[in-house]
Motif scaffolding. Structure first.
Motif, short mmCIF file in Angstrom:
data_model
loop_
_atom_site.label_atom_id
_atom_site.label_comp_id
_atom_site.label_asym_id
_atom_site.label_seq_id
_atom_site.Cartn_x
_atom_site.Cartn_y
_atom_site.Cartn_z
N ASP A 60 0.85 -1.18 0.00
CA ASP A 60 0.00 0.00 0.00
C ASP A 60 0.89 1.23 0.00
N PHE A 61 0.58 2.16 -0.89
CA PHE A 61 1.33 3.41 -0.97
C PHE A 61 0.34 4.57 -0.96
N ASP A 62 0.45 5.42 0.05
CA ASP A 62 -0.46 6.56 0.19
C ASP A 62 0.36 7.85 0.21
N PRO A 63 0.38 8.59 -0.90
CA PRO A 63 1.17 9.82 -0.96
C PRO A 63 0.44 11.03 -0.40
N GLU A 79 5.48 1.35 7.39
CA GLU A 79 4.98 0.34 8.31
C GLU A 79 5.33 -1.04 7.76
N PHE A 80 5.73 -1.94 8.66
CA PHE A 80 6.21 -3.26 8.26
C PHE A 80 5.34 -4.35 8.90
N PRO A 81 4.37 -4.90 8.17
CA PRO A 81 3.59 -6.01 8.71
C PRO A 81 4.51 -7.21 8.99
N LYS A 82 4.06 -8.07 9.87
CA LYS A 82 4.85 -9.25 10.21
C LYS A 82 5.11 -10.11 8.98
N ASN A 83 4.12 -10.16 8.10
CA ASN A 83 4.25 -10.90 6.85
C ASN A 83 3.80 -10.00 5.70
N GLY A 84 4.41 -10.17 4.57
CA GLY A 84 4.00 -9.39 3.40
C GLY A 84 4.83 -8.14 3.22
N LYS A 85 4.40 -7.33 2.25
CA LYS A 85 5.16 -6.14 1.87
C LYS A 85 4.86 -4.97 2.80
N PRO A 86 5.79 -4.02 2.91
CA PRO A 86 5.58 -2.84 3.75
C PRO A 86 4.51 -1.91 3.18
N ARG A 87 4.09 -0.94 4.00
CA ARG A 87 3.18 0.12 3.59
C ARG A 87 3.90 1.45 3.77
N VAL A 88 3.79 2.34 2.78
CA VAL A 88 4.46 3.63 2.83
C VAL A 88 3.43 4.75 2.78
N HIS A 114 14.17 2.45 3.21
CA HIS A 114 13.74 1.61 4.34
C HIS A 114 13.12 0.31 3.84
N VAL A 115 12.28 0.40 2.82
CA VAL A 115 11.63 -0.78 2.26
C VAL A 115 12.67 -1.79 1.79
N CYS A 116 13.65 -1.30 1.07
CA CYS A 116 14.64 -2.17 0.43
C CYS A 116 15.63 -2.75 1.44
N LEU A 117 16.05 -1.94 2.40
CA LEU A 117 17.14 -2.34 3.30
C LEU A 117 16.69 -2.92 4.63
N HIS A 118 15.50 -2.56 5.10
CA HIS A 118 15.18 -2.80 6.51
C HIS A 118 13.94 -3.64 6.76
N THR A 119 13.25 -4.07 5.71
CA THR A 119 12.02 -4.85 5.92
C THR A 119 12.27 -6.09 6.78
N TYR A 120 13.31 -6.83 6.46
CA TYR A 120 13.56 -8.08 7.19
C TYR A 120 13.83 -7.83 8.67
#
Length: 221
Positions: A60-63, A79-88, A114-120
């Motif tokens: 989800d991307f909300d500009p 925001e980083f859900p426990k599973n799945g892709k982040p939300r920005v 942050h999405v690319c480097l820190h999700t895990y």
């Protein structure tokens, strides 16, 4: 990249990247992304392209978000859900103000860092309320290396908007045309001219161009 202790206590360990590693990583991201549509990295990387990249790698991307609940000067939240892709989420005052487009582009690429480097990292945290990164303006554009998570996202911002190979190519051509010594950082009026060149070619602010050129060794630190 190697794991090192996280002295902030937020994570058990955290990734340490050398600047050249981040340059290579994000240039590869761009090369892979543009392979089919352009064949090579276009300059500048447009705001629409950055948006498509974020939408590809998030759920989800909300500009146009109201981020006032997080306090003053917050311009981006990932925001980083426990599973799945982040939300920005990006502050609405940036997304809908043409005068602030460079700030908007900076914030977009910072959050993508942050999405690319820190999700895990965040996905290893059990508490949902702690699985988010709230980014204020000062951290987006000028985080110190002590704040490693914001520094890494800030470096990602420069590497995405001003890919190292493209900046080096333009700066080297500039130095050749100006008969400047390629072994020394550029100073004085030529430095201002080079900053203006990078600013216009890559659609970034003067401050962002200056920082990037310094990091890559074309200007004094």
């Amino acid at each position: 990249m190697r794991d090192v202790p996280d002295n902030t206590g937020r994570f058990k360990s955290r990734p340490h990247y050398e600047p050249k590693e981040l340059d290579r990583l994000f240039e590869k991201v761009l090369i892979d992304f543009f392979k089919e549509s352009h064949g090579s990295i276009p300059i500048p990387v447009t705001t629409d392209d950055i948006t498509l990249l974020i939408e590809r790698d998030t759920s989800d991307f909300d500009p146009g978000s109201d981020l006032s609940e997080y306090g003053l000067n917050v311009e981006g939240v990932t925001e980083f859900p426990k599973n799945g892709k982040p939300r920005v989420r990006i502050a609405s005052e940036l997304a809908y103000d043409e005068v602030r487009e460079n700030r908007y582009r900076t914030t977009l690429t910072h959050e993508y860092g942050h999405v690319c480097l820190h999700t895990y990292l965040f996905q290893m945290i059990d508490s949902e309320k702690d699985r988010k990164q709230v980014c204020k303006r000062d951290a987006i554009v000028g985080a110190s290396a002590v704040d490693w998570i914001e520094w890494q996202a800030g470096y990602a911002c420069g590497a995405l908007l001003m890919p190292a190979s493209k900046v080096r190519q333009r700066a080297t051509n500039f130095m050749t045309n100006q008969n400047l010594d390629s072994d020394k950082p550029i100073r004085g009026l030529p430095a201002l001219d080079l900053i203006e060149l990078i600013k216009n070619d890559f659609q970034v602010s003067e401050a962002a161009a200056r920082v990037r050129l310094s990091i890559l060794g074309f200007l004094p630190n």
